[in-house]
Design an enzyme around this catalytic site. Structure first.
Site, short mmCIF file in Angstrom:
data_model
loop_
_atom_site.label_atom_id
_atom_site.label_comp_id
_atom_site.label_asym_id
_atom_site.label_seq_id
_atom_site.Cartn_x
_atom_site.Cartn_y
_atom_site.Cartn_z
N ASN A 10 0.98 -1.03 0.36
CA ASN A 10 0.55 -0.02 -0.15
C ASN A 10 0.82 1.12 -0.11
OD1 ASN A 10 -1.83 2.52 0.50
ND2 ASN A 10 -2.39 1.62 2.67
N TRP A 11 1.25 1.68 -1.22
CA TRP A 11 2.11 2.99 -1.28
C TRP A 11 1.37 3.98 -0.85
CZ3 TRP A 11 4.27 2.16 -7.29
CH2 TRP A 11 4.70 1.16 -6.66
N LYS A 12 -0.12 4.61 -0.14
CA LYS A 12 -0.34 5.56 0.35
C LYS A 12 -0.51 6.69 -0.04
CE LYS A 12 -0.30 2.94 4.80
NZ LYS A 12 0.16 3.51 6.39
N HIS A 96 -9.52 0.94 4.75
CA HIS A 96 -8.16 0.97 5.42
C HIS A 96 -8.33 2.05 6.85
CE1 HIS A 96 -4.04 2.63 6.71
NE2 HIS A 96 -3.45 1.20 5.86
N GLU A 98 -6.82 4.34 7.26
CA GLU A 98 -6.86 5.84 7.21
C GLU A 98 -8.02 6.50 7.23
OE1 GLU A 98 -3.24 5.38 5.39
OE2 GLU A 98 -1.73 4.61 7.59
N GLU A 168 -5.16 -4.93 10.38
CA GLU A 168 -3.75 -3.83 10.63
C GLU A 168 -4.19 -2.94 12.30
OE1 GLU A 168 -2.22 -2.62 7.23
OE2 GLU A 168 -4.05 -1.38 7.12
N GLY A 174 3.33 2.45 10.65
CA GLY A 174 3.42 3.50 10.77
C GLY A 174 4.85 3.86 11.99
N SER A 214 3.67 -1.83 10.73
CA SER A 214 5.62 -1.75 10.74
C SER A 214 5.76 -4.05 10.44
CB SER A 214 5.03 -1.72 12.08
OG SER A 214 4.73 -0.09 11.95
N GLY A 235 3.11 -0.69 4.29
CA GLY A 235 2.96 0.73 3.70
C GLY A 235 4.32 0.71 3.35
N GLY A 236 5.20 1.41 4.29
CA GLY A 236 6.85 2.62 4.68
C GLY A 236 7.61 1.31 3.85
#
Ligand code: 13P
Length: 252
Positions: A10-12, A96, A98, A168, A174, A214, A235-236
């Protein structure tokens, strides 16, 4: 039953179209010849075409980070299922945390987005997970149950074949605070038990449940070896081709 692992990036809200093309090409190169897991990358909407070009002819699925449920019309800022399909998407993330936290997403809207994705033959990743305060007050299971039941309302066992659940925990996203493999496994097993009640054992055994929060190259293997962890939503670490490829390969 042996479930094939499914790792999604997920590149957000990261990467321009040019950067997306480059990252997608890097991931493709790093995974050349590897076929032991299903893999998807989910760039921002405006980068789908560029990333899709770099992935053409590969097994890596292109996914979006959200979807709207109407076909077209006066819905400023939204993107329709048909637009995603025409942009080469085969998958989409819905619900998600977010989106839930910052954009008012509810179980009801998650459910509408899920149905729109399925009606358009997309694989849908439905995200659930508790806040830190909810874990601290021991209501993780209630929260996850409500999200799973609300998010999957009205879905048939047959439709579940195209659905992946991503667990999640919000406190792990993150933050560098990964859930321990045991903590994650407990909730994954709980989710699978809910799926068993709702859809029957055959469907529950086949559905893949990803862990997200993470996930890094150095903790992925321990998470992925848990019996009910069938993949990761990253993510990251999905923004660096080599790191993401290592996570994909950590599943076996
Ligand atoms: P991080 O891997 O950056 O913690 O993000 C997880 C996530 O939210 C994936 O959807």
């Amino acid at each position: 039953m042996a479930r094939r692992k499914f790792i999604a990036g997920n590149w957000k809200m990261n990467k321009t179209p040019d950067e997306s093309r480059e990252l997608a090409a890097g991931i493709r190169k790093a995974l050349e010849g590897y076929d032991k897991a299903d893999v998807a990358v989910c760039p921002p909407f405006v980068c789908l075409a560029a990333a899709g070009e770099a992935l053409k002819g590969s097994n890596i699925l292109l996914g979006a980070q959200n979807i709207y449920w109407e076909k077209s019309g006066a819905f400023t800022g939204e993107v329709s299922p048909g637009m995603l399909v025409a942009s080469g998407c085969k998958a989409v993330i819905v619900g998600h945390s977010e989106r839930r936290q910052f954009f008012g997403e509810t179980d009801e809207t998650v459910n509408k987005r899920l149905k729109a994705g399925l009606a358009n033959k997309l694989k849908v990743i439905v995200c659930v997970g508790e806040l830190l305060s909810e874990r601290q007050t021991n209501v993780t299971e209630q929260v996850v149950k409500k999200q799973v039941e609300g998010g999957l309302a009205g879905i048939t066992p047959a439709e579940m074949a195209e659905v992946t659940i991503a667990y999640e925990p919000v406190w792990a996203i993150g933050t560098g605070l990964t859930a321990s493999p045991q903590q994650a496994q407990e909730v994954h097993a709980f989710i699978r038990a809910l799926l068993r009640q709702k859809f029957g054992a055959g469907t529950a055994d086949a559905v893949r449940i990803q862990y997200g929060g993470s996930v890094k190259a150095d903790n992925a293997a321990k998470l992925l070896e848990q019996p009910d962890i069938d993949g990761a939503l990253v993510g990251g670490a999905s923004l660096v081709a080599g790191d993401f490829a290592q996570i994909v390969k950590a599943g076996g």
